[in-house]
Design an enzyme around this catalytic site. Sequence first.
Site, mmCIF file in Angstrom:
data_model
loop_
_atom_site.group_PDB
_atom_site.id
_atom_site.type_symbol
_atom_site.label_atom_id
_atom_site.label_comp_id
_atom_site.label_asym_id
_atom_site.label_seq_id
_atom_site.Cartn_x
_atom_site.Cartn_y
_atom_site.Cartn_z
ATOM 1 N N ARG A 129 -7.549 8.885 4.072
ATOM 2 C CA ARG A 129 -8.675 7.980 3.704
ATOM 3 C C ARG A 129 -9.493 7.548 4.819
ATOM 4 N NH1 ARG A 129 -9.235 2.663 4.523
ATOM 5 N NH2 ARG A 129 -7.184 2.183 5.549
ATOM 6 N N ARG A 130 -8.923 7.369 5.981
ATOM 7 C CA ARG A 130 -9.651 7.038 7.120
ATOM 8 C C ARG A 130 -10.484 8.243 7.834
ATOM 9 N NH1 ARG A 130 -4.763 3.680 9.415
ATOM 10 N NH2 ARG A 130 -5.063 1.734 8.495
ATOM 11 N N CYS B 56 -1.146 9.879 -1.641
ATOM 12 C CA CYS B 56 -1.502 9.755 -0.307
ATOM 13 C C CYS B 56 -2.035 11.334 0.042
ATOM 14 C CB CYS B 56 0.025 9.899 0.497
ATOM 15 S SG CYS B 56 1.055 11.250 0.132
ATOM 16 N N ARG C 246 0.936 5.055 19.717
ATOM 17 C CA ARG C 246 -0.486 5.322 19.452
ATOM 18 C C ARG C 246 -1.387 4.822 20.595
ATOM 19 N NH1 ARG C 246 -1.408 5.581 12.733
ATOM 20 N NH2 ARG C 246 1.010 6.604 12.572
ATOM 21 N N LYS D 80 0.722 -1.242 0.039
ATOM 22 C CA LYS D 80 0.052 -0.060 0.255
ATOM 23 C C LYS D 80 0.859 1.338 0.084
ATOM 24 C CE LYS D 80 -0.743 0.435 5.057
ATOM 25 N NZ LYS D 80 -0.264 1.935 5.282
ATOM 26 N N ASP D 81 2.144 1.118 0.351
ATOM 27 C CA ASP D 81 3.183 2.243 0.438
ATOM 28 C C ASP D 81 3.882 2.531 -0.899
ATOM 29 O OD1 ASP D 81 2.102 3.024 3.176
ATOM 30 O OD2 ASP D 81 3.514 1.517 3.723
ATOM 31 N N ARG E 96 0.042 10.333 15.521
ATOM 32 C CA ARG E 96 1.393 9.969 15.020
ATOM 33 C C ARG E 96 1.988 9.022 15.616
ATOM 34 N NH1 ARG E 96 1.067 11.624 9.619
ATOM 35 N NH2 ARG E 96 0.011 13.771 9.447
#
Length: 232
Positions: free
Chosen positions: A52-53, A164, A76, A4-5, A70
């Site tokens: 996206r989220r 992104c 997190r 995905k990156d 972050r």
Amino acid sequence: HSLKDVPSVLPDGLELVAFSEREDPRDALICRSSWTLFDIPEGAVVGTSSLRRKALLKHYRKDLVVKNLRGNVDTRLKKLKEGQFDCIILAYAGLKRLGLESEPCEVISEDVFIPSVSQGILGIEARKDDEEIKNVVRKAVNCETSEICAVLERAFLRTLEGGCQVPMGCFSKIVDGKIKVSAFVSDLEGKKFLRVDKIFPKAGVKEAETYGIEVAEELIEMGAGEIIRCLK
């Protein structure tokens, strides 16, 4: 790489030659209380670093406060436990790989939170002209189902020329011999939210690329191009 990156266009002389079996691609909701996405209290603070989220959260739950989150997974989770956030959203695949699959209050359905392109798949990159290495790697690790889905989703991304900075997602899976695809493009606030759901006959890699392009072009006809231009 975590696929995905990986950019949709690779440098000259390199290519993706193998794809791992896909880990669970869904997003995970972790809360200070036992909430699910649609019963989080109004005004609760939800943390995520993903555009996206953020767009999906604002689309489904306009009453929540969405803030940047972050740090690595441990950082997190610590911020959540310290009370800086009421909930956070992380990739479930990452939690599983760290042995933290029991942390989420809810693993959100991919039909609701459409995953990022190729989320959960690892991509193996090699030199185009190194046939020996390419053959060894493909025989050792390549998953044909993941390859078909990855090619479809990356063709979608490449056609939209998204990156992104654009909230979008595309997820495909093979069900009963057919390829089911869901994709979306949104503005940052989740207000202009365009979605396409398609079912295609199961096919090989070449056809899968065509399917990804078709899904992207349908979103472009709906107005996705204008959203992307405004965000770039």
